[in-house]
Design a protein around this motif. Sequence first.
Motif, PDB file in Angstrom:
ATOM      1  N   GLY A   1       0.810  -1.210   0.000  1.00 52.85           N
ATOM      2  CA  GLY A   1       0.000   0.000   0.000  1.00 52.85           C
ATOM      3  C   GLY A   1       0.841   1.257   0.000  1.00 52.85           C
ATOM      4  O   GLY A   1       0.470   2.266  -0.607  1.00 52.85           O
ATOM      5  N   ILE A   2       2.009   1.192   0.659  1.00 58.11           N
ATOM      6  CA  ILE A   2       2.875   2.371   0.740  1.00 58.11           C
ATOM      7  C   ILE A   2       3.534   2.647  -0.605  1.00 58.11           C
ATOM      8  O   ILE A   2       3.446   3.755  -1.136  1.00 58.11           O
ATOM      9  N   TYR A   3       4.178   1.629  -1.183  1.00 57.24           N
ATOM     10  CA  TYR A   3       4.897   1.916  -2.435  1.00 57.24           C
ATOM     11  C   TYR A   3       3.956   2.064  -3.619  1.00 57.24           C
ATOM     12  O   TYR A   3       4.200   2.866  -4.511  1.00 57.24           O
ATOM     13  N   LEU A   4       2.855   1.315  -3.644  1.00 55.89           N
ATOM     14  CA  LEU A   4       1.905   1.472  -4.746  1.00 55.89           C
ATOM     15  C   LEU A   4       1.044   2.715  -4.542  1.00 55.89           C
ATOM     16  O   LEU A   4       0.764   3.452  -5.488  1.00 55.89           O
ATOM     17  N   GLY A   5       0.677   2.982  -3.291  1.00 47.42           N
ATOM     18  CA  GLY A   5      -0.120   4.168  -3.003  1.00 47.42           C
ATOM     19  C   GLY A   5       0.613   5.450  -3.316  1.00 47.42           C
ATOM     20  O   GLY A   5       0.037   6.404  -3.849  1.00 47.42           O
ATOM     21  N   SER A   6       1.928   5.482  -3.013  1.00 44.03           N
ATOM     22  CA  SER A   6       2.709   6.691  -3.292  1.00 44.03           C
ATOM     23  C   SER A   6       2.977   6.853  -4.785  1.00 44.03           C
ATOM     24  O   SER A   6       2.793   7.935  -5.344  1.00 44.03           O
ATOM     25  N   ALA A   7       3.391   5.771  -5.457  1.00 42.21           N
ATOM     26  CA  ALA A   7       3.732   5.863  -6.881  1.00 42.21           C
ATOM     27  C   ALA A   7       2.503   6.109  -7.747  1.00 42.21           C
ATOM     28  O   ALA A   7       2.514   6.974  -8.633  1.00 42.21           O
ATOM     29  N   LEU A   8       1.444   5.350  -7.494  1.00 42.96           N
ATOM     30  CA  LEU A   8       0.244   5.429  -8.329  1.00 42.96           C
ATOM     31  C   LEU A   8      -0.757   6.459  -7.813  1.00 42.96           C
ATOM     32  O   LEU A   8      -1.333   7.228  -8.579  1.00 42.96           O
ATOM     33  N   GLY A   9      -0.927   6.494  -6.485  1.00 43.29           N
ATOM     34  CA  GLY A   9      -1.950   7.353  -5.918  1.00 43.29           C
ATOM     35  C   GLY A   9      -1.548   8.807  -5.769  1.00 43.29           C
ATOM     36  O   GLY A   9      -2.411   9.685  -5.745  1.00 43.29           O
ATOM     37  N   LEU A  10      -0.241   9.077  -5.677  1.00 39.59           N
ATOM     38  CA  LEU A  10       0.213  10.448  -5.450  1.00 39.59           C
ATOM     39  C   LEU A  10       1.105  10.974  -6.564  1.00 39.59           C
ATOM     40  O   LEU A  10       0.846  12.035  -7.130  1.00 39.59           O
ATOM     41  N   THR A  11       2.178  10.237  -6.891  1.00 36.92           N
ATOM     42  CA  THR A  11       3.131  10.752  -7.874  1.00 36.92           C
ATOM     43  C   THR A  11       2.544  10.809  -9.279  1.00 36.92           C
ATOM     44  O   THR A  11       2.793  11.774 -10.012  1.00 36.92           O
ATOM     45  N   LEU A  12       1.763   9.815  -9.676  1.00 34.58           N
ATOM     46  CA  LEU A  12       1.159   9.845 -11.020  1.00 34.58           C
ATOM     47  C   LEU A  12       0.235  11.056 -11.194  1.00 34.58           C
ATOM     48  O   LEU A  12       0.430  11.830 -12.142  1.00 34.58           O
ATOM     49  N   PRO A  13      -0.743  11.266 -10.318  1.00 39.70           N
ATOM     50  CA  PRO A  13      -1.589  12.464 -10.513  1.00 39.70           C
ATOM     51  C   PRO A  13      -0.819  13.761 -10.349  1.00 39.70           C
ATOM     52  O   PRO A  13      -1.117  14.746 -11.043  1.00 39.70           O
TER      53      PRO A  13
END
Length: 329
Positions: free
Chosen positions: A299-311
């Motif tokens: 959740g941390i690495y996918l949430g940060s990469a996909l949920g925050l950095t992408l948008p």
Amino acid sequence: MNQIFEIAYANLLSPMVLFFLIGIIAVLVNSDLKVPTAFYTGYTMIILFTIGIKGGIELRNVSFFEMLPAIIAAVFLSIAMLFIAFILVRKIWKFSVEESWAISAHYGSVSAVTFIAGLAFLDKIEMSYESYMSAILVIMEGPAIILAIIFYKIYIQKQGKETDNPNASLKHVVKEAFFGKSIFLLLGGIFIGFVAHADGLLLIRPLFGDLFYGILCIFLLHMGMIATQSLKQLEKLTPYSFLFAFLLPFIGGSLGIFIGQFIGLSLGGAFILAVLTGSASYIAAPAAIAQAIPNANSGIYLGSALGLTLPFNLIIGIPYYYWFATFYY
């Protein structure tokens, strides 16, 4: 400074960003909207194949020696971002060693969708760029993932925590990182674009060309939903815990501009290099990391990469990289 806000505003109204935002809203309002798994797999393949085919066609007119400085720069930037990310999340944000290497692997690797959004931005403003940048995307996918896992394995061996999981072996991880779905499809597309006859390529253009951006918009709608769902699983963490997801794109994008200018890339080429360096992987990296570093919180690495950095990159990063590139050049 007004220029960057004007660029950001224009980019915010692009169909790709708007589809992504609709995906976010769908989850926030608990809509029953769903994308079938088979459909997701199909349009992921089309997107990656299309990127590769376009790059392969362009590579016909480029020599290896012309690409060599960019290849060296790409590997250097990938490794540099791996260690910059590790130092930040380990020393400042105090994540565990497992999670620090997992996060760093994602930020040392790159995002194909962010790359496409950068190309679409340049096409919109009619700015040219080096034709081989699709190949640079492929080159930047794997090195950081492999190095992160190697350093993690050295760490667990020193701690006496070696696992017997066959999927965590270095051989398996190398195969996953360099021949996993995303990289294999990109390489396959490059091969097809490079060797196929022009008449044959025209026959597949309706699917791998004309429909590309429409399919990409549906993909981003789905990504917006997945990103929001990932973040909702991390309610116990404070907003401070994820500031690195916004800081690393600024660092990577700025480094990409500096290095691009240093090796003689055009303004458009340096911008694309910045987009790649400032992005984070959420396809190739999660597949490899989930098996090699199973104790890291996905959740941390996918949430940060996909949920925050992408948008962040779609809305703010891309306009910033372009503004900084024009300012620096």
